[in-house]
Enzyme design. Sequence first.
Site, PDB file in Angstrom:
ATOM      1  N   CYS A  74       0.842  -1.204   0.000  1.00  0.00           N
ATOM      2  CA  CYS A  74       0.000   0.000   0.000  1.00  0.00           C
ATOM      3  C   CYS A  74       0.876   1.253   0.000  1.00  0.00           C
ATOM      4  O   CYS A  74       1.506   1.578   1.015  1.00  0.00           O
ATOM      5  CB  CYS A  74      -0.920  -0.026   1.221  1.00  0.00           C
ATOM      6  SG  CYS A  74      -1.818   1.517   1.507  1.00  0.00           S
TER       7      CYS A  74
ATOM      8  N   CYS B 176       0.016   4.011   2.507  1.00  0.00           N
ATOM      9  CA  CYS B 176       0.436   3.615   3.854  1.00  0.00           C
ATOM     10  C   CYS B 176       1.878   4.030   4.106  1.00  0.00           C
ATOM     11  O   CYS B 176       2.242   4.427   5.218  1.00  0.00           O
ATOM     12  CB  CYS B 176       0.312   2.100   4.030  1.00  0.00           C
ATOM     13  SG  CYS B 176      -1.363   1.447   3.886  1.00  0.00           S
TER      14      CYS B 176
END
Length: 323
Positions: free
Chosen positions: A79, A82
Amino acid sequence: MQPRNMSMSGVVDLAAVKAAGEARAKAEQARAEAARQGGSGAVSPASLVIDVDEAGFERDVLQRSAEVPVVLDFWAEWCQPCKQLGPLLERLTVEYGGRILLAKIDVDANQMLMQQFGIQGIPAVFAVVAGQALPLFQGAAPEPQIRATLDQLIQVAEERFGLTGLTVDADADAEAPVAREAPAGPYDGLLEAAAQALDSGDLGGAVQAYKNVLTDDPGNTEAKLGLAQAELLQRVQGMDPQQVRKEAAEHPAEVRAQIAAADLDLVGGHVEDAFGRLVETVRRTAGEDRETVRLRLLELFEVVGADDPRVTKARQALARVLF
């Protein structure tokens, strides 16, 4: 990209008198035990950021939440947002000097926790205070907004539960977490190109560009929103509004007619009309037709945004007709 659910709504649930009393008692007990053992109870800056798994969740999160608000960062290696948000949260946690604890949870390795918290996209950030969880926000967000949310969290924890946080010994660890430069996401160029295509009317190009991002990063909030908008505009392109509305009025039970009219309603800014039309169509239909309408309604929710009060109201109406 606009973060979702960045608020302290629902925090009233944390005001239960019994829970507050229990939290204070546990915190006082922990401090007393540390004093009895001759320790100061101080922690190093490095220990303010921890990795948590399902096996240690009760010990590392639930029990610690009786002393300090625990912020949960749900993330994954694949991700990209993230990787932008994580270092920022780590830096802010150290800056707050023990007022919060950051627990990082890898969703790929902790699917059960992901399901228990109802995580549908990452990054997702929650807090646990006195054993009770509340959502903070989903998706990457600007630092000022994150700071404001954390300030509210700390205020609630102190005022309602008497949690003043942990004592930090700045000299205890020379290798305390330091600010790390948030890497530029590899999707920034694709997202910018997709947005430009959307603005210029190249809807097919925008749809494909957003899909390319989501293929590699299924939780990318900005790409999800952009794709929903592009597909909506693509569907209404070339429609004859008068004919669509005429067919919808003459055939209230015709699913395709109602869906097309709802799309036009939303593009025209008539959000409540679009939602109401599809909720009513769900009520009238069954089986595959009902599921088709329900899914389109959920897509329109994505276009408007989960925090919009009109979406909340429509979700409640949908639940009533479904159940």
